[in-house]
Motif scaffolding. Structure first.
Motif, PDB file in Angstrom:
ATOM      1  N   HIS A  95       0.855  -1.195   0.000  1.00 48.80           N
ATOM      2  CA  HIS A  95       0.000   0.000   0.000  1.00 48.80           C
ATOM      3  C   HIS A  95       0.891   1.245   0.000  1.00 48.80           C
ATOM      4  O   HIS A  95       1.660   1.458   0.937  1.00 48.80           O
ATOM      5  CB  HIS A  95      -0.906   0.023   1.232  1.00 48.80           C
ATOM      6  CG  HIS A  95      -1.793  -1.177   1.366  1.00 48.80           C
ATOM      7  ND1 HIS A  95      -2.873  -1.390   0.538  1.00 48.80           N
ATOM      8  CD2 HIS A  95      -1.759  -2.231   2.234  1.00 48.80           C
ATOM      9  CE1 HIS A  95      -3.482  -2.517   0.894  1.00 48.80           C
ATOM     10  NE2 HIS A  95      -2.821  -3.038   1.905  1.00 48.80           N
TER      11      HIS A  95
ATOM     12  N   ILE B 229       1.026   4.863   0.715  1.00 45.31           N
ATOM     13  CA  ILE B 229       0.212   5.795   1.486  1.00 45.31           C
ATOM     14  C   ILE B 229       0.974   7.100   1.751  1.00 45.31           C
ATOM     15  O   ILE B 229       1.988   7.089   2.472  1.00 45.31           O
ATOM     16  CB  ILE B 229      -0.190   5.187   2.855  1.00 45.31           C
ATOM     17  CG1 ILE B 229      -0.712   3.755   2.694  1.00 45.31           C
ATOM     18  CG2 ILE B 229      -1.203   6.068   3.565  1.00 45.31           C
ATOM     19  CD1 ILE B 229      -2.031   3.646   2.010  1.00 45.31           C
TER      20      ILE B 229
ATOM     21  N   LYS C 206      -2.282  10.714   4.664  1.00 46.92           N
ATOM     22  CA  LYS C 206      -3.409   9.789   4.547  1.00 46.92           C
ATOM     23  C   LYS C 206      -3.369   8.766   5.677  1.00 46.92           C
ATOM     24  O   LYS C 206      -2.304   8.448   6.210  1.00 46.92           O
ATOM     25  CB  LYS C 206      -3.379   9.056   3.198  1.00 46.92           C
ATOM     26  CG  LYS C 206      -3.476   9.976   1.991  1.00 46.92           C
ATOM     27  CD  LYS C 206      -4.836  10.646   1.898  1.00 46.92           C
ATOM     28  CE  LYS C 206      -4.921  11.535   0.662  1.00 46.92           C
ATOM     29  NZ  LYS C 206      -6.246  12.196   0.552  1.00 46.92           N
TER      30      LYS C 206
END
Length: 242
Positions: A187, A189, A193
């Motif tokens: 992921h 990110i 966030k």
């Protein structure tokens, strides 16, 4: 004299008219040896049959092992998407390959077998799938670094705050396709966030980029990279946000 002669004649008549003469001791021994020899021959035939069966089983097992080894070799999938090199250096490039019953595609994040058993698996994104003229299938990966693996410019390494933390990098390396262990999730990110819940979104977390030449860290949103590299990072971030 006559009696003795009669006795001799009488003995001769018994041999001709009566039962067949008994075999001598030497003949008995010969027959016993002959029967023993025949008996051993039968045993040898049985043993030969057993050896033959064992040989067949070994041959069958070897064929099965060879077939299994062939099945475990990574194989390219689909059409050739690009060709590079010429002659013996000619290389075919593909968009996918199969290994151990699993299909892998370009841009898949994967775990790779480390050089040493006590190391954690390597992590990379598949950027190229190429088959050499000799038939070897190779994968070019864009590598992630675990914090403890990334060297600092002033010496030492970064500390890992979460087992899921990874640093993205622009370092690429080529390895055999059989080095791939299985797919994983990364992921990307930005630091502004929220990090997804581990249970709902398992996988690695990437918030920084590691410059292997300067041995420095940059945020995903720093915009300090070359245009093509920044575009690559933006695409990785957008993939998650959408």
């Amino acid at each position: 004299m006559g009696k003795r002669r009669f006795a001799q004649v009488a003995t001769s008549d018994d041999d001709e008219d009566g039962a067949p003469p008994r075999p001598s001791r030497n003949e008995n021994n010969h027959n016993q040896r002959r029967r023993k020899k025949l008996h051993l021959s039968d045993e040898e035939e049985v043993e030969e049959e057993k050896l033959s069966e064992r040989s067949k089983k070994k041959k069958k097992k070897k064929q099965q092992e060879e077939e299994e080894e062939e099945d475990l070799e990574a194989q390219p999938l689909g059409e050739v998407v690009r060709v590079s090199g010429k002659g013996r250096g000619r290389t075919n490039h593909y968009a996918s390959f199969e290994y151990d019953g699993v299909q892998y595609d370009l841009e898949d994040p994967v775990l790779l077998v480390p050089e040493q058993q006590n190391q954690k698996p390597y992590v990379a994104i598949i950027k190229d799938i190429a088959q050499t003229g000799e038939g070897a299938l190779m994968v070019t990966g864009q590598w992630f670094y675990r914090p403890e693996e990334a060297e600092k410019k002033g010496g030492g390494n970064w500390q890992s705050h979460d087992a899921r933390d990874l640093f993205y990098s622009f370092h690429r390396d080529e390895v055999p396709a059989e080095s791939v262990m299985h797919k994983c999730v990364a992921h990307f990110i930005p630091q502004n966030k929220e990090i997804p819940n581990r249970k709902q979104h398992p996988g690695f977390i990437v918030q920084k980029v590691y410059d292997t030449e300067q041995r420095r860290l940059f945020k995903l949103t720093d915009k300090d990279y070359e245009e093509n590299k920044q575009h690559e990072i933006d695409l990785l971030v957008q993939r998650l946000l959408h």
